[in-house]
Design an enzyme around this catalytic site. Structure first.
Site, PDB file in Angstrom:
ATOM      1  N   THR A 147      -9.464   3.063   7.061  1.00  0.00           N
ATOM      2  CA  THR A 147      -8.937   1.804   7.586  1.00  0.00           C
ATOM      3  C   THR A 147      -7.468   1.921   7.987  1.00  0.00           C
ATOM      4  OG1 THR A 147      -8.294   1.057   5.369  1.00  0.00           O
ATOM      5  CG2 THR A 147     -10.506   0.471   6.130  1.00  0.00           C
ATOM      6  N   ALA A 148      -6.868   3.071   7.756  1.00  0.00           N
ATOM      7  CA  ALA A 148      -5.437   3.247   8.020  1.00  0.00           C
ATOM      8  C   ALA A 148      -5.223   3.947   9.373  1.00  0.00           C
ATOM      9  CB  ALA A 148      -4.797   4.010   6.865  1.00  0.00           C
ATOM     10  N   ASN A 174      -5.240   8.644   1.295  1.00  0.00           N
ATOM     11  CA  ASN A 174      -5.599   8.074   2.593  1.00  0.00           C
ATOM     12  C   ASN A 174      -6.021   9.130   3.606  1.00  0.00           C
ATOM     13  OD1 ASN A 174      -5.404   5.380   2.087  1.00  0.00           O
ATOM     14  ND2 ASN A 174      -3.573   5.023   3.315  1.00  0.00           N
ATOM     15  N   ARG A 185      -7.841  20.825  21.744  1.00  0.00           N
ATOM     16  CA  ARG A 185      -6.568  20.727  22.452  1.00  0.00           C
ATOM     17  C   ARG A 185      -6.201  19.258  22.548  1.00  0.00           C
ATOM     18  NH1 ARG A 185      -9.194  25.056  24.414  1.00  0.00           N
ATOM     19  NH2 ARG A 185      -7.972  26.931  24.921  1.00  0.00           N
ATOM     20  N   ASP A 211       0.816  -1.208   0.000  1.00  0.00           N
ATOM     21  CA  ASP A 211       0.000   0.000   0.000  1.00  0.00           C
ATOM     22  C   ASP A 211       0.854   1.264   0.000  1.00  0.00           C
ATOM     23  OD1 ASP A 211      -2.374  -1.340  -0.140  1.00  0.00           O
ATOM     24  OD2 ASP A 211      -2.879  -1.137   1.974  1.00  0.00           O
TER      25      ASP A 211
END
EC number: 2.7.1.23
Length: 269
Positions: free
Chosen positions: A162-163, A123, A149, A46
């Site tokens: 999904t990353a 992504n 913050r 990927d």
């Protein structure tokens, strides 16, 4: 058909890329063209495909991507390293079919009065502070939403959900939704400071703008790209009008990818 091969420097990937190149050069239907390809084949994982996407960023509306993985199965890589012959055969019988995914537009303005930057992420993008806590105003569609913050914020596409987004507690979103997700990284919530404390999902008709209270010492990422040396005034995110296209020879369904990656194939029938 014009083909470009984009690989990494690892031994296995280099060997697969060499074999792929030889097969393409011996084909009557295919030709290697690194400058003006119709299909870009990524050989690696990927991360390699992300690099290929940014390398051919100006051609995303004209090219389709294909991923060969030489390690673990990824979200963008459909072919294994021992299936090069089958892939070349599919290329020779190409019918132009594709599947597309949303991209993320990023506009960055700077307090040094220099020109703004425009980037596109496949992504995600993250905003962090090099030292200490990041304090920033978060606007949704030009309306102040919260004073954040914490360690930072992650803004992701549906496929990017999904990353890194998932690792900071964000939701997984189907790429059928053209949505932007904002997930917090270690936000501070106490009697004095308060944030929403959960991911938010923004439709394509709205934008998200982050304004750091201190413009210096912030880190901005766009996938694997990094900006650290300019004082950031504001960053605006929205779903892009552009999309990434994958050649649909054997494109794995999104939820199948999710199950294979995070659950495995040993479920009971």
């Amino acid at each position: 058909m014009r083909i470009a091969i984009y690989g990494n420097d690892r031994k296995t990937s280099s060997e697969v890329a060499t074999k792929l190149s030889q097969l393409i050069q011996s084909s009557d239907e295919l030709v290697l063209d690194e400058l003006n390809p119709e299909v870009v084949i990524s050989v690696g994982g990927d991360g390699t495909l992300l690099s290929a996407f940014h390398h051919y960023n100006d051609l995303t509306e004209k090219v389709r991507f294909v991923g060969i993985h030489t390690g673990h199965l990824g979200f963008y890589t459909d072919w294994r390293d021992n299936e090069v012959e089958q892939l070349v055969s599919s290329l020779e019988h190409d019918n132009g079919q594709s599947v597309s995914y949303p991209l993320l537009d990023i506009e960055v303005s700077y307090s040094d009065r220099g020109s703004s930057d425009y980037m596109v992420a496949l992504n995600e993008s993250t905003v962090k502070k090099l030292f200490g806590t990041m304090v920033a105003k978060v606007y949704i569609k030009d309306q102040l939403f919260e004073n954040f913050r914490g360690d930072g914020l992650c803004i992701s596409t549906p496929t990017g959900s999904t990353a890194y987004n998932k690792s900071v507690g964000g939701a997984i979103i189907s790429p059928n939704f053209n949505a932007v997700q904002v997930a917090e990284m270690a936000s501070i919530n106490n009697r004095v400071f308060r944030t929403i404390g959960s991911p938010i999902i923004v439709p394509p008709t709205e934008s998200v703008t982050i304004v750091p209270m201190v413009s210096l010492h912030n880190v901005l990422t766009c996938d694997q790209l990094l900006i650290v040396d300019r004082p950031i005034k504001a960053i605006t995110y929205r779903i892009s009008q552009r999309r990434i296209y994958f050649a649909k020879y054997r494109h794995t369904h999104f939820w199948e990818r999710v199950g294979n990656s995070f659950i495995g194939d040993d479920l009971d029938d």
